[in-house]
Enzyme design. Structure first.
Site, PDB file in Angstrom:
ATOM      1  NE  ARG A  91      -4.264  -1.416   0.028  1.00 53.05           N
ATOM      2  CZ  ARG A  91      -4.393  -2.536  -0.674  1.00 53.05           C
ATOM      3  NH1 ARG A  91      -3.348  -2.978  -1.387  1.00 53.05           N
ATOM      4  NH2 ARG A  91      -5.536  -3.205  -0.670  1.00 53.05           N
ATOM      5  CD  GLU A 148      -2.637   3.354  -5.586  1.00 52.78           C
ATOM      6  OE1 GLU A 148      -3.723   2.721  -5.613  1.00 52.78           O
ATOM      7  OE2 GLU A 148      -1.545   2.816  -5.380  1.00 52.78           O
ATOM      8  CG  HIS A 204      -2.702  -0.656  -6.774  1.00 55.58           C
ATOM      9  ND1 HIS A 204      -3.147   0.124  -5.719  1.00 55.58           N
ATOM     10  CD2 HIS A 204      -2.788  -1.940  -6.319  1.00 55.58           C
ATOM     11  CE1 HIS A 204      -3.503  -0.644  -4.697  1.00 55.58           C
ATOM     12  NE2 HIS A 204      -3.276  -1.908  -5.049  1.00 55.58           N
TER      13      HIS A 204
END
Length: 335
Positions: free
Chosen positions: A249, A278, A297
């Site tokens: 994360r 993000e 991601h």
């Protein structure tokens, strides 16, 4: 048993729905949530709520599920930073998540990709950067501009020793890397031997791992205790030749401190699949640095991971229908 599948039209994934529904036992019915209708009637008679991703758990919907005596709310994510865990626990609404074992392999493979990329000096397909990499003698008394590393004898520091960290250790050790780790849990020696862990410390010993590691890889859930676990002090503890790997994360890392560490040469580089924000701003400094490699991601998102998570969710629905305790129920803010 009646199942409520939480999905909106624009985000509905037919293939995911088919994987889930195809793994259910007979006698179960699925109703797809309609965002244009009131919540309360849609939860009536429901025994199981399927929440792909975990973003549907608003206070109002959790209240509706609790009032309707829903037995289990299932999210398909592993990390819970986007899930209102406090509300679920406060309301007494039982919910479960997808364990890290379901995504551990692709995450480990991605982390290993970053490690090998830095060890072998992979550069982007940019002519000026390649020219710089080639600007220097390969042999002779002068130091070459680019020197690749052999993996034998390098130390891998794992911050968190859950599923993805174990899978990374399983892959890194055959390359000759030494394995050190930090975790809040004490593991039996036979487990440490299985993954060739030479040192396992508690969080107060993180400096020992950071100062000894050539590659530091993060494998933690994000919560109030782990946010910015890597900040200015931690980067100071790392070797100047060390690389940070983050496939967990983004907010585990203080990005301001990371940018400073990379600019000043406090650490060698970073391989990042995740960011604090993000998507990150297009002018984010980490996206412009030559000693940073990034992906969007995507590390865990393989077809196999999605299928495993959906099958796992269906297994929990089947267990609820049989009156059997569900797997991977979340009982604390801290996983």
């Amino acid at each position: 048993m009646k199942i409520l599948y939480l999905a909106e039209e624009e985000g509905f994934n037919q293939k995911h729905f088919d994987h889930f529904s195809g793994s259910l036992t007979e006698g179960q019915s699925i109703v797809i949530y309609d965002p244009d209708k009131p919540d309360e009637p849609q939860f009536e008679g429901v025994g199981f709520v399927m929440d792909p991703g975990g973003a549907f758990g608003t206070v109002e919907r959790i209240d509706a599920a609790k009032a309707a005596n829903v037995e289990l709310w299932q999210v398909t994510s592993s990390g819970l930073d986007d899930v209102n865990v406090a509300c679920f626990l406060e309301k007494g609404m039982t919910f479960a998540h997808s364990p890290g074992t379901l995504s551990g392999v692709p995450l480990a493979e991605h982390a290993l990709m970053w490690i090998l990329s830095f060890a072998k000096n992979v550069v982007s397909n940019n002519s000026s950067r390649i020219a710089k990499a080639l600007d220097g003698p390969l042999f002779g008394i002068n130091t070459p501009r680019v020197i690749c590393q052999e993996m034998e004898g390098l130390t891998l520091g794992l911050i968190g020793f859950g599923a993805s960290a174990r899978e990374l250790a399983r892959r890194a050790w055959p390359l000759g890397m030494r394995i050190m780790a930090i975790d809040v849990i004490e593991f039996p020696q036979e487990e440490l031997d299985e993954f060739h862990v030479e040192f396992l410390g508690n969080p107060s010993q993180i400096d020992t791992v950071l100062s000894s590691s050539d590659y530091v890889s993060l494998h933690l859930h994000l919560n109030s205790k782990t946010r910015h676990i890597m900040s200015a002090h931690e980067f100071e503890m790392m070797k100047q030749s060390a690389v940070l790997i983050n496939i967990a994360r983004g907010a585990l890392v203080d990005e301001v401190a990371l940018v400073q560490a990379l600019r000043t040469g406090a650490i060698r580089g970073a391989g990042l699949d995740v960011f604090e924000e993000e998507p990150p701003p297009v002018d984010h400094p980490l996206l412009e640095m030559e000693n940073v490699l990034t992906t969007a991601h995507s590390a865990a998102y393989t077809p196999q991971t999605s299928e495993r998570r959906l099958v796992h969710a269906a297994e929990n629905a089947n267990r609820v229908a049989r009156g059997v305790a569900a797997l991977d129920v979340v009982e604390s803010l801290y996983l």
